[in-house]
Write a protein that holds these residues in place. Structure first.
Motif, PDB file in Angstrom:
ATOM      1  N   ASN A 197      -0.271 -11.974   1.994  1.00  0.00           N
ATOM      2  CA  ASN A 197      -0.978 -11.617   3.218  1.00  0.00           C
ATOM      3  C   ASN A 197      -0.129 -11.948   4.444  1.00  0.00           C
ATOM      4  OD1 ASN A 197      -3.310 -10.495   4.341  1.00  0.00           O
ATOM      5  ND2 ASN A 197      -4.003 -12.521   4.964  1.00  0.00           N
ATOM      6  N   ALA A 200       2.487  -9.287   4.983  1.00  0.00           N
ATOM      7  CA  ALA A 200       1.953  -8.071   5.607  1.00  0.00           C
ATOM      8  C   ALA A 200       1.657  -8.335   7.081  1.00  0.00           C
ATOM      9  CB  ALA A 200       0.683  -7.630   4.885  1.00  0.00           C
ATOM     10  N   THR A 278       3.230  -3.585   0.559  1.00  0.00           N
ATOM     11  CA  THR A 278       2.874  -4.811   1.263  1.00  0.00           C
ATOM     12  C   THR A 278       4.091  -5.463   1.904  1.00  0.00           C
ATOM     13  OG1 THR A 278       1.159  -5.143  -0.364  1.00  0.00           O
ATOM     14  CG2 THR A 278       1.710  -7.027   1.001  1.00  0.00           C
ATOM     15  N   GLY A 283       1.875  -3.171   4.510  1.00  0.00           N
ATOM     16  CA  GLY A 283       0.602  -3.410   3.829  1.00  0.00           C
ATOM     17  C   GLY A 283      -0.568  -2.789   4.562  1.00  0.00           C
ATOM     18  N   PHE A 300      -3.643   0.601   3.462  1.00  0.00           N
ATOM     19  CA  PHE A 300      -2.976   0.036   2.291  1.00  0.00           C
ATOM     20  C   PHE A 300      -2.927   1.048   1.151  1.00  0.00           C
ATOM     21  CE2 PHE A 300      -3.533  -2.000  -1.842  1.00  0.00           C
ATOM     22  CZ  PHE A 300      -2.313  -2.627  -1.930  1.00  0.00           C
TER      23      PHE A 300
END
Lengths: 399, 118, 164
Positions: A197, A200, A278, A283, A300
């Protein structure tokens, strides 16, 4: 309607509150949440594969001037369901001198490793099953289980073709894991995090120009080529080269066990496309994603399916490489370029240039390394062609 | 932190059980008519000649060995990459030295023609 | 509580796999049991919240070393040699030696005063490991690269096919 409330995280929060409202202990709530999350991932993966197989077959058909599946359901959409039902009812043939335990474990491990990879893929901002500290390395670790599954299948079938397929696994999957990992290392170097995460999130600047595919195009190219090899797609489909070793390591499998290898193949393709999306294509990043978080899911999927389609496109267009070409390309071209790129990127980042200039310099260095690499490749290729011409041209006897 | 690994653990249990459950389910509905010809090794309809195992080239093993070395190298570089923002220029030179050492191994393999597929 | 139950289950799993490695009659199965043992140890690392160690365990031991072992077995031995026989006449001596080694290690480990803390595991452990690689432990870090280089050259010398 307030668009900012369109957020997948809200569903999670609602479910959490619902469970807490029943007065269960926090630990039990957590267990149920994890269980539901894990089951959702599994169901998501299986339904996605049904769609992906249809997409690839339709696409391959169009590219090769055929119609593709068009009989079962609208546009042939139900074709994969029909195939799955057929495979469910197929007789399961086990060769009599196969090693039964290993033989049955191999397809299960193949499925296991792709489903496990889904756990660290961010579908939207913070919509990720487990945002662990070691996300990128976790993907590498589950990938290692995949090559083990192929080796086990190759050995346990007690078949010459399967065994050759197993050896090619080592040659190909292991070799190409190195450029793949080195290419993933470079965005980690830039962002300083291994969380998927976080990777991204770091690409949100300049309306899409902050994606690493623009600043680190060479890393993306290396990643994409290596991912083609990792998912055993043409031009790297030596593991199951039909004309040489029939089907490779899964030759003896039939019925549901074959279906699991097939499913693992397609899901692995998409997983690598999703990792590429990503790490290199931002992402879930996209316009207005901060205002309407649910848009992240659309971005995405658009990006990961785009990469999947490119993979399928390459597969249907390119001929298969020879094993020596494949190995040389990895160890003499991709790996040295990735190592040089790592050094250059590390030095450029330590110069602490102001924000847009850093990206531009990174882009230029990437292009420069790629051009130098390609010129070396071209030179060695010309030399090889010249040598082979000399070897095969018959000498004309003098009159 | 352990919460996230709890999810991964549950996913692992489900992911390993699921293929066995489905294969078990198909056992109930699929036909079971084995015969010696059907269960023999499939080699495109030809009868198998000799043992399955034949001498394979040792070069496969060489690639596996080179892979191990580079795999371990990557494992060392990942923590460095994560810590990159907090270390100085000197540390970068150290890391590049680390890579150059391994690149030397690659050059050696290249020069010794260990990577030519013969 | 849950953690302890998981620990006990995983410990039993790991020990079972290790036992399988030793007593399995087929060499290939022994290698697969070894993979299971490595996986069990990796899960133990996760329980200790040592994520990096856990993934390294999987990548290096399962992904690289176990693959190498499995591969060596595939290269050098036919699947048809069914019983290679892990148990020979000296099995009782090996078992006794193992028990003695275990007792000695257990005694030693119970005597060592390990530094413990009740503080939570910091969030940025990997960054700390990384900065110490190029900080305090820079010499070992560089020595590792030399060691890997030597290993690679040795591997090339041994495994290269000689012609003529």
């Amino acid at each position: 309607m307030d668009l900012s409330s369109l957020d997948l995280r809200a569903i999670g929060a609602w479910f959490h509150n619902l469970l807490m409202g029943t007065g269960m202990s926090a630990m039990l709530v957590q267990f149920i949440e994890s269980l539901v999350g894990a089951l959702l991932l599994l169901i998501f993966g299986l339904t996605l594969v049904i769609f992906l197989i249809w997409l690839e077959r339709k696409l391959a058909g169009r590219i090769q001037d055929r119609l593709g599946p068009n009989r079962v359901g609208p546009y042939g959409l139900m074709q994969t369901m029909a195939d799955a039902l057929k495979l469910l009812t197929k007789e399961d043939v086990t060769p009599f001198d196969a090693d039964r335990v290993t033989y049955n474990l191999a397809p299960a491990l193949a499925v296991f490793h792709v489903i496990m990879a889904l756990a660290v893929i961010p579908f939207a901002d913070q919509v990720i099953a487990a945002d662990i500290n070691v996300g990128v390395l976790y993907l590498m670790a589950v990938g290692a289980i995949g090559s083990m599954a192929a080796l086990m299948a190759g050995w346990a079938s007690n078949n010459k073709y399967a065994l050759i397929g197993g050896f090619r696994v080592v040659a190909q999957l292991l070799s190409y894991e190195i450029p793949l990992v080195l290419a993933m290392l470079i965005p980690v170097l830039v962002t300083g995090t291994m969380r998927m995460n976080g990777l991204a999130r770091a690409q949100g600047d300049y309306l899409g120009l902050g994606w690493f595919v623009w600043t680190l195009p060479l890393a993306f190219i290396i990643f994409f080529i290596a991912s083609l090899a990792e998912v055993e797609r043409a031009p790297f489909d030596l593991l199951e080269a039909e004309s040489e070793i029939v089907a490779g390591y899964n030759i003896e499998y039939s019925g549901m066990k074959f279906a699991w290898f097939f499913l693992a193949f397609f899901m692995n393709s998409w997983v690598l496309a999703a990792i590429g999306a990503t790490i290199f294509l931002g992402g879930w990043q996209g316009p207005f994603v901060d205002q309407i978080p649910a848009l992240g899911v659309i971005y995405f999927f658009a990006k990961s399916l785009f990469l999947f389609v490119v993979q399928a496109w390459v597969r249907t267009t390119f001929p298969r490489l020879r094993i020596d070409q494949m190995m040389s390309f990895c160890w003499k071209f991709l790996v040295p370029m990735a190592l040089v790129l790592f050094g250059f990127v590390a030095i450029i980042l330590k110069l602490h240039l102001p924000s847009p200039w850093e990206g531009i310099i990174l882009l230029l260095s990437n292009v420069a390394i790629l051009l130098v690499g390609l010129s070396f490749l071209g030179r060695s290729q010309r030399k090889a062609v010249y040598a082979s011409k000399r070897a095969f041209t018959p000498t004309i006897p003098r009159m | 932190m352990l919460q996230q690994y709890g999810l991964i653990g549950l996913l692992a249990l489900i992911a390993i059980a699921f293929p066995f459950v489905t294969v078990g389910f198909t056992w109930l509905i699929r036909p079971k008519r084995p015969d010696p010809i059907k269960n023999s090794t499939y080699e495109c309809g030809l009868e198998t000649i000799g043992d399955t195992w034949v001498q394979f080239r040792a070069q496969y093993y060489l690639f596996a060995l080179i892979f191990v070395v580079f795999d371990i190298e990557a494992m060392f570089l990942f923590p460095f990459a994560v810590a990159f923002n907090s270390v100085g220029l000197f540390a970068v030179i150290e890391a590049i030295l680390f890579i150059v050492m391994l690149a030397m191994g690659l050059v050696y393999a290249w020069k010794k023609k260990a990577m030519e597929w013969q | 509580m849950v953690q302890q139950v998981v620990f006990i289950l995983i410990a039993i799993f790991t020990l079972g796999m290790a036992l399988g490695t030793v007593i399995s009659r087929k060499l290939f199965h022994a290698a697969l049991f070894l993979v299971g043992t490595f996986a069990g140890v990796a899960i133990l690392y996760v329980l200790l919240e040592a994520e990096f160690l856990a993934v390294s365990q999987v990548i290096v031991y399962i992904g690289a070393i176990a693959t190498l072992i499995v591969f060596a077995i595939m290269l050098s031995r036919s699947m048809m040699d069914k019983e290679s026989g892990a148990v020979n006449k000296q099995w009782w001596a090996a078992a006794g030696g193992s028990v003695l080694l275990f007792a000695a290690l257990a005694l030693l480990l119970s005597k060592v005063p390990f530094a413990t803390t009740s503080a939570a595991v910091p969030d940025d452990t990997i960054a700390k490991i990384g900065s110490q690689f190029v900080g305090v432990y820079v010499i070992p870090f560089e020595v590792v690269s030399v060691l890997l280089l030597v290993a690679m050259i040795g591997a090339i010398m041994l495994a290269r096919e000689r012609h003529g």
